[in-house]
Write a protein that holds these residues in place. Sequence first.
Motif, PDB file in Angstrom:
ATOM      1  N   UNK A 193       0.814  -1.214   0.000  1.00  0.00           N
ATOM      2  CA  UNK A 193       0.000   0.000   0.000  1.00  0.00           C
ATOM      3  C   UNK A 193       0.849   1.267   0.000  1.00  0.00           C
ATOM      4  N   UNK A 194       2.130   1.123  -0.284  1.00  0.00           N
ATOM      5  CA  UNK A 194       3.024   2.288  -0.368  1.00  0.00           C
ATOM      6  C   UNK A 194       2.464   3.273  -1.387  1.00  0.00           C
ATOM      7  N   UNK A 195       2.351   4.540  -0.980  1.00  0.00           N
ATOM      8  CA  UNK A 195       1.842   5.576  -1.864  1.00  0.00           C
ATOM      9  C   UNK A 195       0.335   5.704  -1.874  1.00  0.00           C
ATOM     10  N   UNK A 196      -0.374   4.819  -1.172  1.00  0.00           N
ATOM     11  CA  UNK A 196      -1.831   4.880  -1.105  1.00  0.00           C
ATOM     12  C   UNK A 196      -2.273   5.662   0.121  1.00  0.00           C
ATOM     13  N   UNK A 197      -3.471   6.215   0.049  1.00  0.00           N
ATOM     14  CA  UNK A 197      -4.033   6.940   1.192  1.00  0.00           C
ATOM     15  C   UNK A 197      -5.241   6.176   1.714  1.00  0.00           C
ATOM     16  N   UNK A 198      -5.406   6.185   3.029  1.00  0.00           N
ATOM     17  CA  UNK A 198      -6.501   5.446   3.656  1.00  0.00           C
ATOM     18  C   UNK A 198      -7.147   6.286   4.745  1.00  0.00           C
ATOM     19  N   UNK A 199      -8.443   6.076   4.913  1.00  0.00           N
ATOM     20  CA  UNK A 199      -9.230   6.770   5.923  1.00  0.00           C
ATOM     21  C   UNK A 199      -9.991   5.723   6.722  1.00  0.00           C
ATOM     22  N   UNK A 223     -10.928  -2.573  17.312  1.00  0.00           N
ATOM     23  CA  UNK A 223     -10.844  -3.106  15.963  1.00  0.00           C
ATOM     24  C   UNK A 223     -10.484  -2.025  14.952  1.00  0.00           C
ATOM     25  N   UNK A 224     -11.110  -0.862  15.058  1.00  0.00           N
ATOM     26  CA  UNK A 224     -10.798   0.212  14.121  1.00  0.00           C
ATOM     27  C   UNK A 224      -9.363   0.689  14.239  1.00  0.00           C
ATOM     28  N   UNK A 225      -8.886   0.854  15.467  1.00  0.00           N
ATOM     29  CA  UNK A 225      -7.502   1.285  15.668  1.00  0.00           C
ATOM     30  C   UNK A 225      -6.527   0.249  15.113  1.00  0.00           C
ATOM     31  N   UNK A 226      -6.841  -1.045  15.317  1.00  0.00           N
ATOM     32  CA  UNK A 226      -5.967  -2.101  14.803  1.00  0.00           C
ATOM     33  C   UNK A 226      -5.921  -2.079  13.279  1.00  0.00           C
ATOM     34  N   UNK A 227      -7.053  -1.810  12.631  1.00  0.00           N
ATOM     35  CA  UNK A 227      -7.081  -1.752  11.163  1.00  0.00           C
ATOM     36  C   UNK A 227      -6.269  -0.569  10.659  1.00  0.00           C
ATOM     37  N   UNK A 228      -6.389   0.583  11.315  1.00  0.00           N
ATOM     38  CA  UNK A 228      -5.586   1.739  10.919  1.00  0.00           C
ATOM     39  C   UNK A 228      -4.098   1.417  11.006  1.00  0.00           C
ATOM     40  N   UNK A 229      -3.689   0.762  12.099  1.00  0.00           N
ATOM     41  CA  UNK A 229      -2.276   0.402  12.258  1.00  0.00           C
ATOM     42  C   UNK A 229      -1.835  -0.610  11.211  1.00  0.00           C
ATOM     43  N   UNK A 275      -7.729   6.640  -1.350  1.00  0.00           N
ATOM     44  CA  UNK A 275      -7.832   5.372  -2.083  1.00  0.00           C
ATOM     45  C   UNK A 275      -8.686   4.347  -1.355  1.00  0.00           C
ATOM     46  N   UNK A 276      -8.634   4.370  -0.010  1.00  0.00           N
ATOM     47  CA  UNK A 276      -9.278   3.338   0.814  1.00  0.00           C
ATOM     48  C   UNK A 276     -10.062   4.011   1.935  1.00  0.00           C
ATOM     49  N   UNK A 277     -11.289   3.540   2.155  1.00  0.00           N
ATOM     50  CA  UNK A 277     -12.066   3.982   3.315  1.00  0.00           C
ATOM     51  C   UNK A 277     -12.575   2.755   4.053  1.00  0.00           C
ATOM     52  N   UNK A 278     -12.298   2.686   5.342  1.00  0.00           N
ATOM     53  CA  UNK A 278     -12.772   1.583   6.178  1.00  0.00           C
ATOM     54  C   UNK A 278     -13.563   2.206   7.321  1.00  0.00           C
ATOM     55  N   UNK A 279     -14.874   2.072   7.255  1.00  0.00           N
ATOM     56  CA  UNK A 279     -15.758   2.715   8.227  1.00  0.00           C
ATOM     57  C   UNK A 279     -16.115   1.714   9.327  1.00  0.00           C
ATOM     58  N   UNK A 328     -11.693   1.590  -2.833  1.00  0.00           N
ATOM     59  CA  UNK A 328     -12.164   0.463  -2.028  1.00  0.00           C
ATOM     60  C   UNK A 328     -12.858   1.031  -0.785  1.00  0.00           C
ATOM     61  N   UNK A 329     -14.122   0.654  -0.612  1.00  0.00           N
ATOM     62  CA  UNK A 329     -14.905   1.098   0.543  1.00  0.00           C
ATOM     63  C   UNK A 329     -15.319  -0.135   1.341  1.00  0.00           C
ATOM     64  N   UNK A 330     -14.994  -0.120   2.626  1.00  0.00           N
ATOM     65  CA  UNK A 330     -15.302  -1.238   3.515  1.00  0.00           C
ATOM     66  C   UNK A 330     -16.154  -0.722   4.668  1.00  0.00           C
ATOM     67  N   UNK A 331     -17.235  -1.422   4.950  1.00  0.00           N
ATOM     68  CA  UNK A 331     -18.075  -1.081   6.088  1.00  0.00           C
ATOM     69  C   UNK A 331     -18.133  -2.230   7.079  1.00  0.00           C
TER      70      UNK A 331
END
Length: 408
Positions: A193-199, A223-229, A275-279, A328-331
């Motif tokens: 994921x080098x060069x990608x942005x995630x939220x 869980x959310x904090x672990x996914x961000x890391x 590039x990526x959103x994980x809600x 990529x959108x993940x809920x």
Amino acid sequence: MAGLFMELGGKRILLIITGGIAAYKSLDLIRRLRERGADVRPVMTAAAQEFVTPLAVGALSASHVYSDLFSREDEQDVGHIRLARDCDLVLVAPASADLLAKMAHGLANDLASTVLLATDKPVLAAPAMNPKMWSAPATQRNVDMLRADGICFVGPMRGEMAESGEAGLGRMAEPVEIAETAAALLRGGDRPLEGRTALVTSGPTHEPIDPVRYIANRSSGRQGHAIAAALARLGADVTLVSGPVTIPDPAGVKTIHVERAEEMHSAVLSRLPVDIAVMVAAVADWRVATSSDQKIKKQAGDAPAPLILTENPDILKTVGHHVKRPRVVVGFAAETQDIEENALRKLERKGADLIVANDVSPETGIMGGSRNRVKVLSPTGVEAWPDLTKDEVADRLARLIAERLAER
């Protein structure tokens, strides 16, 4: 699961154990490292040996335990230099306030501090100490200096201390989290994921009723904090929008702290495009239409004050249908019944690529716990994952997201 447990195959880790009650966790850490294929060589300070024995450490690591800078046997070939260089990673766990101070100021008056000064390998530290010691200005100055020098950190965590009545930020990270962080550091170039942005969103929201009461969900944010890391470990530039939680911000991630759903909604939209959103956040579905500026007083004999509710913004749906929609959108779907059916409807309605569904009934212990059992739904089917730690779920999901992004 087998793939998860050989990620350190052939890697040599020099484990430095310092004094403190958390030293007992080093025994489990050795097991976690070895089950992932690592060769563990332990160094113990004199203080560490007051809490765990070299015999136990040596038995679990299947290695000689080093402790004496002036050992005639170990130093006949300049042993401290050999230890410092003949490894892939130096891991300090637990890292006491004393050793962090020595590292920051270049002191070398025992084997552990001498090895750290002489090494040319990556260093990962897992601090463990009383919250007052961790928050002390001297310790924070030392940590800032060490970060600037390139030292990596995992933890500390919030929780109860060994001392009766003591709680706060200072607990050593759990051994599985330390092992996974070590594996991520040693993967090095494995950063798809080098060069990608995630939220990522995480935690609950608190919707005020009055200055002392609010509406909320039972989310710890783990869980959310672990996914961000996990996304950050794969190279992504990650922004985490976190509701009110009691866990520390993940390392290597920019964290925006909010309280209410409307604040989270605004913060998310301000970060698009990505590039990526994980809600992941457990956003309160409703808020009080007009919160009171003063505490609502209970009057004897009066009926409860009516609460007029209004719907909060649907952050996942907004992102899934946005003109700047991420690739990529993940809920997440936290359900207590009809898990797959409800999650599938959410997948279709919210415009997501993946929905991660789990059963959060009270008896599962998932809300606020350290483990999770999820099903990942996509338009092509359902994949049931085994019972995993939330960190392991995060690593799997981050890898899956990387694969999805590569396909697109």
